[in-house]
Every structure is written in structure tokens, then in C-alpha cells.
Design an enzyme around this catalytic site. Structure first.
Site, PDB file in Angstrom:
ATOM      1  N   ARG A 124       5.492 -12.991   9.569  1.00  0.00           N
ATOM      2  CA  ARG A 124       6.114 -11.718   9.262  1.00  0.00           C
ATOM      3  C   ARG A 124       7.439 -11.597  10.006  1.00  0.00           C
ATOM      4  NH1 ARG A 124       2.309  -8.040   9.293  1.00  0.00           N
ATOM      5  NH2 ARG A 124       3.661  -6.258   9.466  1.00  0.00           N
ATOM      6  N   LYS A 184       4.313   0.725  10.226  1.00  0.00           N
ATOM      7  CA  LYS A 184       4.402   1.968   9.467  1.00  0.00           C
ATOM      8  C   LYS A 184       3.977   3.158  10.308  1.00  0.00           C
ATOM      9  CE  LYS A 184       3.483   0.236   4.891  1.00  0.00           C
ATOM     10  NZ  LYS A 184       2.340  -0.012   4.018  1.00  0.00           N
ATOM     11  N   GLU A 202       0.873  -1.165   0.000  1.00  0.00           N
ATOM     12  CA  GLU A 202       0.000   0.000   0.000  1.00  0.00           C
ATOM     13  C   GLU A 202       0.918   1.226   0.000  1.00  0.00           C
ATOM     14  OE1 GLU A 202      -2.803   0.155   3.257  1.00  0.00           O
ATOM     15  OE2 GLU A 202      -3.536   2.094   2.544  1.00  0.00           O
TER      16      GLU A 202
HETATM   17  P1  ATP Z   1       0.364  -1.699   7.543  1.00  0.00           P
HETATM   18  O1  ATP Z   1       1.124  -1.201   8.737  1.00  0.00           O
HETATM   19  O2  ATP Z   1      -0.288  -0.630   6.720  1.00  0.00           O
HETATM   20  O3  ATP Z   1      -0.438  -2.939   7.731  1.00  0.00           O
HETATM   21  P2  ATP Z   1       2.133  -3.312   5.988  1.00  0.00           P
HETATM   22  O4  ATP Z   1       3.515  -3.240   6.466  1.00  0.00           O
HETATM   23  O5  ATP Z   1       1.341  -4.531   6.117  1.00  0.00           O
HETATM   24  O6  ATP Z   1       1.486  -2.078   6.590  1.00  0.00           O
HETATM   25  P3  ATP Z   1       1.656  -3.307   3.134  1.00  0.00           P
HETATM   26  O7  ATP Z   1       2.006  -2.240   2.200  1.00  0.00           O
HETATM   27  O8  ATP Z   1       0.250  -3.733   3.222  1.00  0.00           O
HETATM   28  O9  ATP Z   1       2.134  -2.810   4.505  1.00  0.00           O
HETATM   29  O10 ATP Z   1       2.599  -4.550   2.925  1.00  0.00           O
HETATM   30  C1  ATP Z   1       2.917  -5.062   1.668  1.00  0.00           C
HETATM   31  C2  ATP Z   1       3.306  -6.493   1.781  1.00  0.00           C
HETATM   32  O11 ATP Z   1       4.426  -6.647   2.647  1.00  0.00           O
HETATM   33  C3  ATP Z   1       2.212  -7.349   2.344  1.00  0.00           C
HETATM   34  O12 ATP Z   1       2.071  -8.492   1.514  1.00  0.00           O
HETATM   35  C4  ATP Z   1       2.678  -7.741   3.709  1.00  0.00           C
HETATM   36  O13 ATP Z   1       2.230  -9.008   4.038  1.00  0.00           O
HETATM   37  C5  ATP Z   1       4.193  -7.685   3.575  1.00  0.00           C
HETATM   38  N1  ATP Z   1       4.798  -7.343   4.857  1.00  0.00           N
HETATM   39  C6  ATP Z   1       4.580  -6.237   5.583  1.00  0.00           C
HETATM   40  N2  ATP Z   1       5.279  -6.278   6.735  1.00  0.00           N
HETATM   41  C7  ATP Z   1       5.970  -7.436   6.738  1.00  0.00           C
HETATM   42  C8  ATP Z   1       6.882  -8.068   7.652  1.00  0.00           C
HETATM   43  N3  ATP Z   1       7.216  -7.503   8.801  1.00  0.00           N
HETATM   44  N4  ATP Z   1       7.390  -9.279   7.308  1.00  0.00           N
HETATM   45  C9  ATP Z   1       7.062  -9.839   6.142  1.00  0.00           C
HETATM   46  N5  ATP Z   1       6.223  -9.318   5.246  1.00  0.00           N
HETATM   47  C10 ATP Z   1       5.669  -8.122   5.528  1.00  0.00           C
END
Ligand code: ATP
Ligand code: MG
Length: 571
Positions: free
Chosen positions: A273, A283, A48
């Protein structure tokens, strides 16, 4: 493990892998065996655009793009830009830069979820016509209040049984902007008694009459994540839709939407994650650190962002090695910061150019070296890679050495400079320390030595050994530089542990940045570039900073040579 049975050598078998397959690879191999997706592998990274990417995202990027590469498949970069309020083109550009820098190649497949809004709208109309979606007049609060509890079913909305015609009319008028923000939603009609909350008539669309960074003012309604995400995957023909574990309970909804529409359905797979000690990754918190001035921007070298790590001196290879090292699992865990730092050390030990730099200088004067004479000595650029060659380093009577490479009253085991002791100046000569000169306060300002002209290159003809080798920089030709020594941003392993008494910001490490304003560098570092990485011999790994100028080079310490934290922990 993919161990091969020698009795049963299949000439078509894939070459044995050096490591065991992780669970997602196993799923893909099984799907390829069964022909589930016609042997296609097509993954995506769906950020996003509401912030900069961090090392957690890198795990997902390396995993998704790596799987596509490993199985001869395709990888898409898709912006999940369904929430106009928080999104911005600044983030789109930074994300593209970071994904490309990490080596993930989306070729010509850069997509935006917002480009599918029209098609998503048509799909929603289909569900309304099927009696599977309805316009609801409850507010967000009322929807939450009527959701029920884990033990009690939710209360059906009073608008649940609107006719198809009325729903179609109201939905069109929502789109046209006739109703105020938040006054209506479109909800899926599933099961208010489902044990899974996500299935209790989830919201598909909300009214937000805000302009979108790509769509302008075209839309007054925006799709919710759960509705949009599966459609995006389906439209793009994704095979394995890999997401983090918190989406496990959303999978039934993902499948319900696609099944009800009767469209192509990818397989959602959840993995753990990345969490890292001494860092925060959400974020919201990263934005707070930037906006609150706790760090000097998204690319502050202490941030766990990709741009911060890059500025710190990380390379794509180091981040990919880290992702490989931690692997892919189904259970959440926290990775030690040392694992990341060691990946960097491992990569830079092989690739960094060696240079000499003195961070805390005092003068070393070679009394018996001829006044006014200079010479150059040959130094190896990288003992790990002969192809990096050698360079010439100037040498003369007055040099800089590290202040702590001299001690007036040294203990027996001190192998550096102390009166009476002989040491090697790296690549140069053996010198024997005679005495030192102090200022009025008793601080050492000069160290005096004699050199042995027969030891040029740092070797003695008579086979005489010395126990210490120290680095140095010629004073007359030294570059004056600023050197920024970074340490971890937080002083506790888990700054956002809910058990902590304070806010995560209470645990910021007050010593995370030390600025040295008058370091001395050998002249070759005047040619340093932003992409190259350097090992300052005996000091650490460094990268040129973007704030650097020809008059005043600025270097960031990427990592110390060894893991000083683990030593502290063992004491
Ligand atoms: P938010 O805080 O808005 O939920 P987010 O970090 O999940 O943010 P996105 O832009 O939705 O942000 O993430 C993009 C992709 O990165 C998603 O597929 C998510 O699963 C993956 N992702 C985000 N954070 C992690 C993490 N800590 N480890 C592994 N994958 C991640
Ligand atoms: Mg997310």
C-alpha cells in the site's frame, strides 16, 4: 527487463517496453502464456463507500485500470457495500466522481456487492449443506477469547457440531430477523488448530438489523469481508484480484471458500500500500480531521484525498505520473511527499498557462512614462507549448511589483530593484530605479523608476544587458484576489508513527495555510476556470478555487515553483 535478443528476432514479439515489468505484469504475462484465464485480464477497484478516496486509493485505481488497458482487458468499479452502519450514498457519488476524474473507465460495469446478497446467501446454504458452515451462539468477545494464540490452537465452539438441519433452520431465522444483533453468527467450519488465524472457523455472517442504503430493510444479516470479497470477484469473472499486503494471510481463506463451493476462482495478488510522508491515510483519521474541524472538509486542499488534491490544483495526469514513478512492489515503504509534489510540477511546467500576479504588492511608479497613457504588451502563454499562443497585457505609469523585488540598501549580488540599478519588467521595458517613498513608520510605499522607451518588449536595441527580470501587474486594471498558500498538513514526516509521544493531531502544521487577501492579478486571470492550471510567473502553480466569485477571485497554490523543502533539508 524485457531485453530483446537481436539474434532471435521474433516478428510476433511485443514491442520492447521502455521500463521493466513490475511483478504483477509478470504474473499476468505468465498467465497469458499458460492460458490460465484464457488470455483474459479483468480487474476491479472495490472501495467500501465509507469515506472519500485518497491518494492511496489512486495507486490502486491507476494500477487496476491501467492493467486492464495495457492488456486489452476490462475494469470494474464495484462498491463493497457490506457494512450498512458506516456506509452512505454521499460516499458512493464522490467515489464515482473521483475514479472517473482519474481517467479509469468502468464503462457499463458499475457493481454493488449488495446486489449479490441473495446469491451469497445461497452459497452459504450450500456450505451448510456440505457440513462446512455452522450457526454459532458465541458472542464476538467469546469468539475472540476462544481463538487461541499463535502457539496454542483455538477452542472449538460448543455449537460446532450442530446438525445440517438445525443450521439451515437457524440461518434462515437469522435472516428473518428473529434474533438480536450479535447473538449468533454463521461460521465456516475449517480448522481451529490452523497456524493461520483466518482459518480458525472465521465468521461469514453477523446479525445487524440495520437498514442498508440500497437494500433497505431486506436484510438482517450481513456478510463479512472475507466471505463476500472472493464471491464478488468470482461472480464478476475477475481474473487478477489485486489487494494490499495485509490481505496476504487472508488468501488461503479466499481460496478455501471458492474451492469448497466449486466455483470460478480468480487469483488474489497482494501489493504494497502507499504510505506518504507528512500525511495520514487511514479513513478513520481522515474522518476525524473533517468531523473535528481540523480541516475545512474532505476537499480541503491540504487533505490527501482525491477531491482535496483536485481542489489544490492537482491534475489526473500528475497523479498518474506519480503512480508510475513510485511503481508497484511487494514490500511496504513510505514515499516522500516531494515525489508527489514533483510529479505535479513536472506536469504543470508543461501544461500550466503563465500569468502575472503579485502576492505582496507595492507600487512602482514610472516617473517618465506619460500620465494617462496606456498600452498593451504581448506575453507568451506557455513557453513549453507554442499552441497556447499569446495574450495582451495592459501597461501604464503605475504598476504593482512584489515587495521583496525592491531593496533600498541591497547587497552586491541583488539583481532586482535598488536605487541606481536597471532591471527588465517582464514583456515590457527596462526600468532604472531612482528612489522610494516611505510612510511615517519607515515602510516603503512607492518605488520610483524611469523607463527606457527603446526597450519595448523587454529587449534593448543597443544590446545592453540587465541581470534581473521581475514580474508586475498594471495597477489600474489589476484584479484584487484572495490567494491561499498551502503547505503540508503535518510538520513531521510520520505523524502516525507509533513511536511518537503524542497523538497524530499534535503534529498538525500550524502554518499549513496562509491567506493573502489583497493579491493583484493581471486581467486575463478574470477568465480563469476551475479546470485550468496557472503558473504565476516566478511565484508558483495555482488553481482557481470553487469559492471564487467574479468580484473576488480566489486562487489556491498547488505548489511552489521549486521544492523549497529539499533546500531547507540540505542547509
Ligand atoms: P479502511 O480504512 O476501511 O480499511 P481502505 O482504505 O482499505 O479503508 P477500501 O475502500 O477498502 O478502503 O479500499 C479500496 C481499495 O483501495 C482496496 O482494494 C485497497 O486495497 C485499496 N487501498 C486502500 N488504501 C490503499 C493504499 N494506501 N495504497 C494502495 N491501495 C490502497
Ligand atoms: Mg479496506
Amino acid at each position: 527487463m524485457t531485453t530483446q535478443n537481436p539474434e532471435n528476432l521474433d516478428p510476433n514479439a511485443a514491442p520492447e517496453k521502455a521500463r521493466s515489468l513490475h511483478f504483477i505484469e509478470q504474473i499476468i504475462e505468465e498467465d497469458n502464456r499458460s492460458g490460465k484465464f484464457g488470455n483474459r485480464v479483468h480487474t476491479r477497484f472495490p472501495p467500501e463507500p465509507n469515506g472519500y478516496l485518497h491518494i492511496g486509493h489512486a495507486k490502486s485505481i491507476v494500477l487496476n485500470s491501467g492493467l486492464a488497458k495495457e492488456y486489452g482487458g476490462l475494469f470494474n468499479l464495484r462498491f463493497d457495500d457490506t457494512n450498512p452502519a458506516k456506509e452512505d450514498v454521499e460516499y458512493v457519488e464522490s467515489i464515482k466522481e473521483d475514479v472517473a476524474w482519474l481517467g479509469a473507465n468502468w464503462e457499463d460495469r458499475l457493481f454493488f456487492a449488495s446486489d449479490y446478497f441473495e446469491q451469497m446467501y445461497d452459497y452459504a446454504v450450500q456450505l451448510i449443506k456440505k457440513g462446512k458452515a455452522y450457526v454459532c451462539d458465541l458472542t464476538a468477545d467469546q469468539i475472540r477469547e476462544t481463538r487461541g494464540t499463535p502457539t496454542e490452537p483455538g477452542k472449538p465452539s460448543p455449537w460446532r457440531d450442530r446438525s445440517v438441519e438445525e443450521n439451515l433452520d437457524l440461518f434462515q431465522r437469522m435472516r428473518d430477523g428473529e434474533f438480536p444483533d450479535g447473538s449468533k453468527t454463521l461460521r465456516a467450519k475449517i480448522d481451529m488448530a490452523s497456524p493461520n488465524f483466518n482459518m480458525r472457523d472465521p465468521v461469514m455472517y453477523r446479525i445487524v438489523r440495520a437498514p442498508h442504503h440500497r437494500q433497505g430493510t431486506k436484510w438482517n444479516i450481513y456478510p463479512m469481508y472475507d466471505w463476500a470479497h472472493g464471491l464478488e470477484d468470482s461472480i464478476e469473472g475477475i481474473t487478477h484480484s489485486i489487494c494490499t499486503l495485509e490481505f496476504e494471510h487472508h488468501r488461503p481463506l479466499y481460496e478455501w471458500f471458492l474451492n469448497e463451493l466449486g466455483v470460478y476462482r480468480p487469483q488474489q495478488i497482494e501489493f504494497a500500500r502507499l504510505n506518504l510522508t507528512y500525511a495520514v491515510m487511514s479513513k478513520r483519521k481522515l474522518i476525524e480531521l473533517v468531523k473535528g474541524g481540523y480541516v475545512a472538509g474532505w476537499d480541503d486542499p491540504r487533505m490527501p484525498t482525491i477531491c482535496g488534491l483536485r481542489r489544490r490544483g492537482y491534475t489526473p495526469e500528475a497523479i498518474r505520473l506519480f503512480c508510475q514513478t513510485i511503481g508497484v512492489a511487494k514490500f511496504n515503504s513510505t514515499i516522500e511527499a516531494t515525489v508527489l509534489e514533483n510529479s505535479l510540477r513536472e506536469v504543470l511546467n508543461k501544461s500550466a498557462l503563465r500569468r502575472m500576479a503579485v502576492l505582496n504588492p507595492i507600487k512602482l511608479i514610472i516617473d517618465n512614462y506619460p500620465e494617462g497613457q496606456t498600452e498593451t504588451l504581448t506575453a507568451v502563454n506557455n513557453p513549453e507549448n507554442e499552441a497556447d499562443g499569446t495574450r495582451e497585457v495592459p501597461f501604464s505609469k503605475t504598476l504593482y511589483i512584489e515587495r521583496d523585488d525592491f531593496m533600498e540598501d541591497a547587497p552586491k549580488k541583488y539583481f532586482r530593484l535598488t536605487p541606481g540599478k536597471e532591471v527588465r519588467l517582464r514583456y515590457a521595458y527596462y526600468v532604472t530605479c531612482k528612489n522610494c517613498v516611505k510612510d511615517a513608520d519607515g515602510n516603503v510605499v512607492e518605488v520610483h523608476c524611469d523607463y527606457d522607451p527603446e526597450t519595448r518588449g523587454g529587449q534593448s536595441a543597443d544590446g545592453r544587458k540587465v541581470q534581473g527580470t521581475i514580474h508586475w501587474v498594471d495597477a489600474a486594471t489589476a484584479l484584487n484576489a484572495e490567494v491561499r498558500l498551502y503547505d503540508r498538513l503535518f510538520s513531521v514526516p510520520n505523524p502516525d508513527d507509533p513511536q511518537n509521544t503524542g497523538d497524530y493531531k499534535d503534529y498538525l502544521n500550524p502554518d499549513s495555510l496562509t491567506v493573502i487577501s489583497d493579491a493583484k492579478l493581471e486581467p486575463a486571470l478574470g477568465d480563469a476556470t476551475l479546470d485550468e492550471r496557472y503558473q504565476f510567473e516566478r511565484v508558483g502553480y495555482f488553481a482557481l478555487d470553487k469559492a471564487s466569485t467574479p468580484e473576488k477571485p480566489v486562487f489556491n497554490r498547488a505548489a511552489s515553483l521549486r521544492d523549497s523543502w529539499s533546500k531547507i533539508a540540505k542547509k
